[in-house]
Design an enzyme around this catalytic site. Structure first.
Site: not given
Ligand code: ITT
Length: 192
Positions: A8, A13, A37, A66, A141-142, A164, A169-170
């Site tokens: 990753t 993560k 991917e 993912d 994040f995200g 969290k 989910h994680r």
């Molecule tokens: P890797 O592929 O390198 O593992 P990534 O962040 O690109 O990192 P994904 O392809 O699995 O990972 O994309 C998941 C996206 O979904 C992530 O970039 C976030 O935008 C969102 N996401 C997933 N889990 C999240 C969380 O716990 N909190 C916030 N956003 C999340």
């Protein structure tokens, strides 16, 4: 501590996974290998494919995850495209799509794939919740600033890692991996 490579580029993560797995004596170590991917609308397929390919390269047990945000009123969008959507239209773009939408229900889903010589094991976790009306909080994040998990009134970004990492989910998916490893570590030992 048993160390396993985790493919990753997302350090959040790694932190969230290890918060769960440390209880099982496991530590995931980010590995500098490209996560390949697959284009698919199934997180399971994307994760399994990436793990299989990484295993072929590394020749030792390897973990991939993912994940995505699925919004009901948008028919599951952005789902498997969450990373791309976050980088392009971002939180504000998603909030804009949700303007005037009453049904705010959404879920985060994570799919963890472990590849080893016995094949690929898949572990999934889901957290239900709703999309906030504005971005709030700075942890995580995200999409964390716009996701309110069920049973709470604050976003993941406001609640922080303590909450969290218990309900996400994680956390759920990696908890299942931890349980599996507890009972099956002997299957991995010859390759570690
Ligand atoms: P890797 O592929 O390198 O593992 P990534 O962040 O690109 O990192 P994904 O392809 O699995 O990972 O994309 C998941 C996206 O979904 C992530 O970039 C976030 O935008 C969102 N996401 C997933 N889990 C999240 C969380 O716990 N909190 C916030 N956003 C999340």
């Amino acid at each position: 501590m048993v160390k396993l490579p985790f493919i990753t580029r997302n350090p959040n993560k790694v932190m969230e996974a290890n918060a769960v797995l440390s209880r099982y004596g496991i530590e995931l170590v980010p590995a500098d290998l490209k996560k390949v991917e697959l284009q698919s609308n199934r997180l399971e397929k994307i994760a399994a494919f990436a793990a299989k390919l990484a295993y072929r390269k590394l020749r030792k047990p390897v973990v991939v995850e993912d994940s995505g945000l699925f919004i009901d009123a948008l028919s599951g969008f952005p789902g498997p495209y969450s990373s791309y959507v976050y980088k392009t239209i971002g939180l504000h773009g998603v909030l804009k799509l949700m303007e005037g939408v009453e049904n705010r229900s959404a879920r985060f889903k994570a799919v963890v794939a472990l590849a080893y010589r016995g094949g690929v094991e898949i572990f999934t976790g889901v957290v239900h919740g709703r999309i906030a009306h504005e971005a709030r909080g700075s942890a995580g994040f995200g999409f964390d600033p716009i996701f309110i998990p069920q049973g709470f009134s604050r976003t993941f970004a406001e609640l922080g890692p303590g909450v969290k990492n218990k309900v996400s989910h994680r956390a759920k998916a990696f908890e299942k991996l931890g349980q599996w490893l507890q009972h099956n570590i002997d299957k991995l030992i010859p390759e570690l």
